[in-house]
Design a protein around this motif. Structure first.
Motif, PDB file in Angstrom:
ATOM      1  N   TYR A 217      -5.553   1.036  -5.217  1.00  0.00           N
ATOM      2  CA  TYR A 217      -5.697   0.711  -3.801  1.00  0.00           C
ATOM      3  C   TYR A 217      -6.774  -0.354  -3.607  1.00  0.00           C
ATOM      4  CZ  TYR A 217      -3.068   4.747  -2.038  1.00  0.00           C
ATOM      5  OH  TYR A 217      -2.105   5.649  -1.724  1.00  0.00           O
TER       6      TYR A 217
ATOM      7  N   ILE B 218       0.811  -1.226   0.000  1.00  0.00           N
ATOM      8  CA  ILE B 218       0.000   0.000   0.000  1.00  0.00           C
ATOM      9  C   ILE B 218       0.848   1.282   0.000  1.00  0.00           C
ATOM     10  CG2 ILE B 218      -1.751   1.329   1.290  1.00  0.00           C
ATOM     11  CD1 ILE B 218      -3.039  -1.021   0.079  1.00  0.00           C
TER      12      ILE B 218
ATOM     13  N   THR C 140       1.441   4.218  -3.071  1.00  0.00           N
ATOM     14  CA  THR C 140       1.250   5.651  -2.864  1.00  0.00           C
ATOM     15  C   THR C 140       2.406   6.458  -3.445  1.00  0.00           C
ATOM     16  OG1 THR C 140       0.197   5.040  -0.788  1.00  0.00           O
ATOM     17  CG2 THR C 140       0.696   7.375  -1.114  1.00  0.00           C
TER      18      THR C 140
END
Lengths: 311, 548
Positions: free
Chosen positions: A295, A228, A232
């Motif tokens: 995501y 994750i 980003t």
């Protein structure tokens, strides 16, 4: 989901309009003219030239003319490249930049993930120390130093790769590696931190107690949940890499777009400044949207909705 | 979900990329290894901007235009030779009328004949305000040019006429002794009206939208790319003199890359700068190319009244160790500038002596490093002005070289001239220009490059009221000498030379501007390249060059 994406796209256009407007007025505050021969032009000659290019009109009129052109897909013509349409300039020079950026991205993120994962699994051993050392080196040494070192040893001394010039795939390798160092280091750092966290969580303990081997646990359970934060940073990183690096392109003589942006600001090449700013902003906004959608794929707990809430 | 697939696909891409990397290394053969063929491989430091002779301003496009086009004349080394003209024209009517006969066998590369009308069209197009040509001012002395540029007269009133198919008559408003040399600038080249009008706004933006009549034809330039080549033009009137088949040009911006490519024999001529230049100074291939550009400091008498004092200006000049500046700070083999006029742009009509060298035999003491004298003059100057300290800001460029030079000047002035305090202001180039023009500075380091090979290109700048005389230095004797060189003595080369020499000595003795150095471009040239000529306008002439 569709509604969410449509809403985001609408915002992209609004944001772009705001960016274009702010850039336009800021850019006009730059001192000087876009004429390369400004040092030798008299005030009268500059006035005559400005008349020809419509630069004597009130700012708001110039702005209006630009926005109307923009809506018709016309970015104007460059001053640095005499009379060359900005769209032609960008489309001709973005290719090599994107290719090198994409290759650097692939090398950087995958090696980075690998390095970070190994460091996390073997944390507090010599393997971890070595990986951390490489990450620090990769982050703290500027990429042009790598570029010069790679060029000198692998190309000039050992003659494995071309020294420079844009001539086929082999000439893209060294610049890609040089450019990949920083993203590699960043990815490795983020990956290690997150993975250390994940590895100490309950479900990993459970997986282990079920008898899965250490590597199976990492590959099946830990890796995915550690991605994750990496996702980003990958978004903006991709935009930064694919829009070209002035330094790397200069060292390897690559006909890319990286340098044009800096040069357009230094030479008051208004249409090119605008064109590239809008392009970079658009790329960044689209990438953010893609990342947000990603995501959801990586972690089903994150659901995209019009309210933007998490479950 | 599809996560494993995403990871799997990623790994496959990565693996194949590495495989390609591994394979790619084998196929990295050199694309243009030429040792026996007549191909000359060289570099430029930036991209081509345009192939339109009217709107060209930069040296790189200028070189490509000279390679692919012929004007009336062409420089072969320092010597001006007839090209499309049959001989070097001698002006009549007190130097105001030029009648030029053209060769009948000259052709454009598409086979069209080059006619007098092509020159008329080219000139009219350059001064037409619609073309927005930045070099239009070079035509200022041609009849009606100023009014045409300002939009007050029609372009066809310009003082150039085709009296028949192969004869041109040019009318000037005043005698211009260097006019023949001036016409080697591409702005004065002929243009093929049919071709230009057909290409429209694309004219000169890509190789296919450019048409020449010169020794080579431009190939492979897309308008934005980093490499192009010039191949021999079979339709060139003097094609049998051209020995090279091809000039291959590559944009290289990084000096150490240039050096690596030269040492690997991938390129025959590179320009170096900074450390790379310093490192190769004693190499047999090292070839310094003098540029007609001088760097100097202007002292603004409007913001700092103390700069009106001659002793203070002289002190500032004598406090600078130019040799150290060049060797330790710049390191590119530049020359000490004793005068604002650089070496190599003008020579004595009877003895052939260089203008700047001739002047330096009489006035070099004003630029020689003499800290003791400088200190003394400075103290006397301050007393005469009635101040104890001089606190000034030095304006300059924020480039690496600009910053280094200004830091050096700051330290040398503060050290050698007690009571002088210098603050630095390094700004982007365009900001520096704007501030210089508006007089918003105390001291500024700037440069001037010659538009044509004649001392007046520099000396004109510092007459009273000239818009480039940013420091507002003024001397009536100087103004009188410059005026005489343009009026009473304009037709007598020896008298004109004397006027300009006198003017040069006045400004140097007074240090109206403080000359620092003349730029030299450090080149490495492959020994196999023979008879490469370099002109006072800082261009190569490849007509006579060959590879051995």
């Amino acid at each position: 989901m569709t509604k969410y994406i449509l809403k985001r796209i609408a915002w992209i256009f609004i944001t772009l309009w705001i960016v274009a407007t702010i850039t336009f007025f800021l850019m006009k505050l730059l001192p000087g003219t876009p004429y390369t021969n400004q040092a030798k032009l008299s005030a009268d000659q500059i006035r005559i030239m400005n008349d020809q290019y419509g630069l004597n009109k009130p700012l708001i009129t110039q702005y209006w003319v630009y926005i109307v052109g923009l809506l018709h897909g016309d970015l104007g013509t460059s001053f640095q490249f005499n009379n060359q349409p900005v769209t032609y300039l960008i489309s001709n020079r973005i290719g090599p930049s994107m290719q090198i950026g994409a290759q650097a991205m692939i090398i950087g993120t995958f090696l980075g993930i690998l390095l970070g994962a190994i460091a996390a699994v073997k944390q507090r051993t010599w393997v971890d120390s070595v990986a951390t050392f490489f990450a620090i080196v990769g982050r703290s040494i500027p990429n042009f130093v790598f570029a010069v070192i790679l060029q000198f040893f692998l190309a000039f001394k050992l003659k494995i790769f071309p020294i420079a010039l844009w001539d086929g795939f082999s000439s893209s390798i060294l610049p890609s590696i040089a450019l990949a160092m920083a993203p590699l280091a960043d990815t490795a750092r983020f990956m290690r931190t997150e993975m250390v966290d994940v590895l100490s969580s309950d479900y990993i303990e459970l997986a282990r107690s079920k008898g899965l081997s250490s590597w199976q646990t990492v590959a099946k359970h830990a890796l995915r949940n550690s991605l994750i934060p990496v996702v980003t940073i990958i978004g903006p990183m991709a935009v930064a890499l694919m829009t070209g690096s002035m330094v790397i392109e200069n060292i390897f003589s690559i006909p890319g777009i990286g340098e044009q942006f800096v040069k357009s600001i230094l030479t008051n090449d208004y249409p090119t400044i605008m064109g590239l700013t809008i392009l970079y902003s658009a790329a960044l906004l689209v990438i953010y949207l893609v990342v947000d959608i990603l995501y959801g794929i990586i972690d089903p707990r994150i659901r995209l909705s019009t309210t933007g809430g998490k479950e | 979900m599809k996560f494993s697939k995403v990871v799997g696909a990623g790994l496959v891409i990565a693996a194949s990329a590495f495989l390609l990397v591994a394979c790619g290394s084998g196929s990295s053969s050199s694309s243009s290894s030429s040792s026996d063929s007549q191909t000359f491989r060289r570099m430029e430091s930036d991209t081509l901007q345009t192939m339109d002779p009217s709107t060209n301003t930069d040296a790189i496009s200028g070189q490509a235009l000279i390679d692919t086009m012929d004007g009336f004349y062409r420089y072969n080394g320092k010597k001006l030779q007839p090209a499309i003209a049959t001989s070097i024209a001698k002006p009549t009517n007190d130097g105001k009328t030029y009648t030029i006969k053209l060769r009948k066998n000259a052709k454009w590369s598409n086979g069209d004949p080059v006619t007098a009308q092509d020159f008329v069209y080219g000139w009219q197009r350059t001064v037409n305000p619609k073309t927005a040509a930045q070099y239009a001012y070079l035509f200022d002395s041609v009849e009606n040019a100023k009014d045409i540029i300002a939009g007050k007269k029609a372009p066809d009133t310009l003082g150039i006429k085709a009296t028949d198919k192969n004869t041109i008559q040019i009318t000037l408003t005043e005698a211009v002794p260097y006019f023949n040399g001036l016409m080697t600038n591409p702005a004065f080249f002929p243009q093929n009206q049919k071709f230009v009008e057909k290409a429209g706004k694309n004219y000169g933006t890509q190789a296919k939208y450019a048409l020449g009549n010169g020794p080579f034809v431009l190939k492979g330039w897309t308008g934005t790319n980093n490499s192009w080549s010039e191949t021999k033009n079979k339709n060139y009137w003097n094609a049998k003199a051209v020995k090279l088949d091809k000039v291959a040009v590559q944009v290289i911006k990084d000096p150490s890359t240039a050096l690596n490519l030269f040492q690997s024999n991938k390129i025959d001529d590179v320009a170096l700068s900074g450390e790379s230049a310093q490192q190769m100074k004693n190499d047999p291939a090292f070839t310094p190319r003098k540029q007609s550009t001088t760097f100097y400091t202007q002292l603004n008498q409007k913001t700092i009244p103390a700069f009106k004092n001659t002793k203070i200006r002289q002190a500032i000049s004598m406090a600078v160790n130019r040799k150290e500046l060049i060797n330790k700070v710049l390191g590119n083999g530049s020359l000490i500038a004793n005068n604002v006029t650089p070496q190599g742009i003008m020579s004595n009509p009877s003895t052939g002596q260089d203008f700047a060298k001739a002047a330096a035999t009489k006035d070099s003491e004003y630029t020689a490093y003499n800290p003791k004298k400088a200190k003394q003059l400075f103290q006397e100057g301050l007393q005469e002005v009635g101040i104890k300290e001089l606190d000034v800001t030095l304006l300059g460029d924020d480039t690496d070289g600009g910053k280094k030079m200004n830091e050096y000047l700051q330290s040398t002035w503060q050290q050698n001239l007690p009571g002088m305090k210098v603050t630095l202001s390094n700004v982007p180039f365009k900001t520096r220009l704007t501030r210089s023009t508006n007089g918003q500075f105390d001291m500024v380091t700037s440069a001037w490059g010659a538009d044509y090979p004649d001392a007046i290109s520099f000396l004109d700048l510092f007459t009273t009221g000239n818009s480039y005389n940013n420091g507002s230095w003024s001397n009536s004797d100087y103004d009188a000498k410059i005026a005489a060189s343009k009026t009473t003595d304009v037709l007598d080369p020896q008298k004109r030379w004397n006027d300009l020499q006198d003017a040069q000595q006045i400004i140097t003795q007074e240090q109206g501007v403080v000359p620092l150095y003349q730029r030299v471009e450090a080149h490495l040239v492959n020994k196999k390249v023979k008879n490469l000529q370099y002109s006072p306008a800082n261009n190569y002439n490849f007509v006579t060059a060959y590879i051995k």
